[in-house]
Design a protein around this motif. Structure first.
Motif, PDB file in Angstrom:
ATOM      1  N   GLN A 122       0.824  -1.199   0.000  1.00  0.00           N
ATOM      2  CA  GLN A 122       0.000   0.000   0.000  1.00  0.00           C
ATOM      3  C   GLN A 122       0.860   1.252   0.000  1.00  0.00           C
ATOM      4  OE1 GLN A 122      -2.711  -0.354   3.367  1.00  0.00           O
ATOM      5  NE2 GLN A 122      -4.269  -1.262   2.053  1.00  0.00           N
ATOM      6  N   ARG A 123       0.294   2.310  -0.528  1.00  0.00           N
ATOM      7  CA  ARG A 123       0.986   3.596  -0.482  1.00  0.00           C
ATOM      8  C   ARG A 123       1.063   4.045   0.976  1.00  0.00           C
ATOM      9  NH1 ARG A 123      -0.506   8.100  -4.929  1.00  0.00           N
ATOM     10  NH2 ARG A 123      -0.099   6.225  -6.175  1.00  0.00           N
ATOM     11  N   GLU A 124       2.239   4.532   1.368  1.00  0.00           N
ATOM     12  CA  GLU A 124       2.422   4.960   2.748  1.00  0.00           C
ATOM     13  C   GLU A 124       2.986   6.370   2.808  1.00  0.00           C
ATOM     14  OE1 GLU A 124       5.371   2.850   5.014  1.00  0.00           O
ATOM     15  OE2 GLU A 124       6.833   2.838   3.395  1.00  0.00           O
ATOM     16  N   LEU A 125       2.590   7.075   3.852  1.00  0.00           N
ATOM     17  CA  LEU A 125       3.103   8.417   4.076  1.00  0.00           C
ATOM     18  C   LEU A 125       4.529   8.337   4.603  1.00  0.00           C
ATOM     19  CD1 LEU A 125       2.616  11.499   4.272  1.00  0.00           C
ATOM     20  CD2 LEU A 125       1.747  11.087   6.586  1.00  0.00           C
ATOM     21  N   VAL A 126       5.414   9.069   3.963  1.00  0.00           N
ATOM     22  CA  VAL A 126       6.815   9.074   4.356  1.00  0.00           C
ATOM     23  C   VAL A 126       7.139  10.288   5.212  1.00  0.00           C
ATOM     24  CG1 VAL A 126       9.192   9.202   3.504  1.00  0.00           C
ATOM     25  CG2 VAL A 126       7.498   7.810   2.285  1.00  0.00           C
ATOM     26  N   ALA A 127       6.725  11.469   4.751  1.00  0.00           N
ATOM     27  CA  ALA A 127       7.056  12.705   5.456  1.00  0.00           C
ATOM     28  C   ALA A 127       6.078  13.784   5.050  1.00  0.00           C
ATOM     29  CB  ALA A 127       8.489  13.141   5.134  1.00  0.00           C
ATOM     30  N   ALA A 128       5.899  14.740   5.958  1.00  0.00           N
ATOM     31  CA  ALA A 128       4.992  15.859   5.701  1.00  0.00           C
ATOM     32  C   ALA A 128       5.566  17.129   6.302  1.00  0.00           C
ATOM     33  CB  ALA A 128       3.611  15.580   6.289  1.00  0.00           C
ATOM     34  N   ILE A 129       5.237  18.254   5.673  1.00  0.00           N
ATOM     35  CA  ILE A 129       5.625  19.555   6.199  1.00  0.00           C
ATOM     36  C   ILE A 129       4.448  20.498   5.998  1.00  0.00           C
ATOM     37  CG2 ILE A 129       6.766  20.173   3.999  1.00  0.00           C
ATOM     38  CD1 ILE A 129       8.802  21.782   5.740  1.00  0.00           C
ATOM     39  N   ASN A 130       4.062  21.162   7.075  1.00  0.00           N
ATOM     40  CA  ASN A 130       2.901  22.039   6.934  1.00  0.00           C
ATOM     41  C   ASN A 130       3.332  23.465   6.593  1.00  0.00           C
ATOM     42  OD1 ASN A 130       3.705  23.260   9.321  1.00  0.00           O
ATOM     43  ND2 ASN A 130       2.111  22.309  10.576  1.00  0.00           N
ATOM     44  N   SER A 131       2.361  24.354   6.530  1.00  0.00           N
ATOM     45  CA  SER A 131       2.646  25.719   6.102  1.00  0.00           C
ATOM     46  C   SER A 131       3.544  26.462   7.089  1.00  0.00           C
ATOM     47  CB  SER A 131       1.351  26.486   5.900  1.00  0.00           C
ATOM     48  OG  SER A 131       0.596  26.518   7.096  1.00  0.00           O
ATOM     49  N   ALA A 132       3.555  26.026   8.325  1.00  0.00           N
ATOM     50  CA  ALA A 132       4.416  26.662   9.332  1.00  0.00           C
ATOM     51  C   ALA A 132       5.807  26.049   9.375  1.00  0.00           C
ATOM     52  CB  ALA A 132       3.767  26.539  10.717  1.00  0.00           C
ATOM     53  N   GLY A 133       6.015  25.017   8.596  1.00  0.00           N
ATOM     54  CA  GLY A 133       7.314  24.370   8.564  1.00  0.00           C
ATOM     55  C   GLY A 133       7.473  23.209   9.531  1.00  0.00           C
ATOM     56  N   SER A 134       6.403  22.858  10.224  1.00  0.00           N
ATOM     57  CA  SER A 134       6.470  21.703  11.110  1.00  0.00           C
ATOM     58  C   SER A 134       6.478  20.423  10.289  1.00  0.00           C
ATOM     59  CB  SER A 134       5.281  21.700  12.070  1.00  0.00           C
ATOM     60  OG  SER A 134       5.323  22.822  12.916  1.00  0.00           O
ATOM     61  N   THR A 135       7.255  19.469  10.745  1.00  0.00           N
ATOM     62  CA  THR A 135       7.443  18.238   9.985  1.00  0.00           C
ATOM     63  C   THR A 135       7.066  17.014  10.800  1.00  0.00           C
ATOM     64  OG1 THR A 135       9.749  18.068  10.702  1.00  0.00           O
ATOM     65  CG2 THR A 135       9.331  19.255   8.652  1.00  0.00           C
ATOM     66  N   ASN A 136       6.725  15.947  10.088  1.00  0.00           N
ATOM     67  CA  ASN A 136       6.616  14.657  10.735  1.00  0.00           C
ATOM     68  C   ASN A 136       7.010  13.575   9.746  1.00  0.00           C
ATOM     69  OD1 ASN A 136       3.992  13.454   9.542  1.00  0.00           O
ATOM     70  ND2 ASN A 136       3.359  15.459  10.260  1.00  0.00           N
ATOM     71  N   TYR A 137       7.423  12.448  10.288  1.00  0.00           N
ATOM     72  CA  TYR A 137       8.019  11.380   9.492  1.00  0.00           C
ATOM     73  C   TYR A 137       7.479  10.020   9.895  1.00  0.00           C
ATOM     74  CZ  TYR A 137      11.497  14.963   8.479  1.00  0.00           C
ATOM     75  OH  TYR A 137      12.129  16.126   8.081  1.00  0.00           O
ATOM     76  N   ALA A 138       7.480   9.115   8.945  1.00  0.00           N
ATOM     77  CA  ALA A 138       7.228   7.724   9.271  1.00  0.00           C
ATOM     78  C   ALA A 138       8.384   7.212  10.130  1.00  0.00           C
ATOM     79  CB  ALA A 138       7.127   6.899   7.992  1.00  0.00           C
ATOM     80  N   ASP A 139       8.066   6.317  11.041  1.00  0.00           N
ATOM     81  CA  ASP A 139       9.101   5.788  11.929  1.00  0.00           C
ATOM     82  C   ASP A 139      10.251   5.167  11.140  1.00  0.00           C
ATOM     83  OD1 ASP A 139       6.842   4.620  14.564  1.00  0.00           O
ATOM     84  OD2 ASP A 139       7.725   6.589  14.169  1.00  0.00           O
ATOM     85  N   SER A 140       9.935   4.585  10.012  1.00  0.00           N
ATOM     86  CA  SER A 140      10.949   3.863   9.239  1.00  0.00           C
ATOM     87  C   SER A 140      11.989   4.776   8.612  1.00  0.00           C
ATOM     88  CB  SER A 140      10.272   3.032   8.147  1.00  0.00           C
ATOM     89  OG  SER A 140       9.515   3.858   7.281  1.00  0.00           O
ATOM     90  N   VAL A 141      11.719   6.073   8.536  1.00  0.00           N
ATOM     91  CA  VAL A 141      12.662   6.989   7.893  1.00  0.00           C
ATOM     92  C   VAL A 141      13.193   8.057   8.836  1.00  0.00           C
ATOM     93  CG1 VAL A 141      11.458   6.617   5.701  1.00  0.00           C
ATOM     94  CG2 VAL A 141      10.989   8.695   7.027  1.00  0.00           C
ATOM     95  N   LYS A 142      12.715   8.080  10.055  1.00  0.00           N
ATOM     96  CA  LYS A 142      13.177   9.097  11.014  1.00  0.00           C
ATOM     97  C   LYS A 142      14.689   9.014  11.195  1.00  0.00           C
ATOM     98  CE  LYS A 142       9.058   9.766  13.853  1.00  0.00           C
ATOM     99  NZ  LYS A 142       8.387   9.495  15.146  1.00  0.00           N
ATOM    100  N   GLY A 143      15.307  10.169  11.166  1.00  0.00           N
ATOM    101  CA  GLY A 143      16.753  10.229  11.321  1.00  0.00           C
ATOM    102  C   GLY A 143      17.522  10.026  10.030  1.00  0.00           C
TER     103      GLY A 143
END
Length: 113
Positions: A43-64
């Motif tokens: 399945q398609r999975e979310l890897v990373a996101a960045i919002n308009s304020a510049g806050s980011t989040n990552y899938a656990d598998s790619v963090k770091g």
């Protein structure tokens, strides 16, 4: 609306790539920008996101290892990928979200020796 992804390719394990996604037809700076990936048979999975304020989040598998960033002046979002492993092999898609979402075409990343 167009989201043009680029930067994929073949890289050896441990290597790096930087993906870019140039957006047009949207108010880029107010959009949350995301990178997804889809490996064959998965399945398609979310890897990373960045919002308009510049806050980011990552899938656990790619963090770091992966870093998402954006340049609002260039209407472009980036995904810096380091320490790549064969498990990162997939088609990578960029996505914009503000009320509705749009998808770009995929760019293939293959990690193999």
């Amino acid at each position: 609306v167009q989201l043009q992804a680029s930067g994929g390719g073949l890289v050896q394990p441990g290597g790096s790539l930087r993906l870019s996604c140039a957006a047009s037809g949207i108010n880029f700076r107010i959009n949350t920008m995301r990178w997804y990936r889809q490996a064959p048979g998965k399945q398609r999975e979310l890897v990373a996101a960045i919002n308009s304020a510049g806050s980011t989040n990552y899938a656990d598998s790619v963090k770091g290892r992966f870093t998402i960033s954006r340049d609002n002046a260039k209407n472009t979002v980036y995904l810096q990928m380091n320490s790549l492993t064969p498990e990162d092999t997939a088609a990578y898609y960029c996505n914009s979200l503000y009320i509705r979402q749009y998808w770009g075409q995929g760019t293939q990343v293959t990690v193999s020796s």
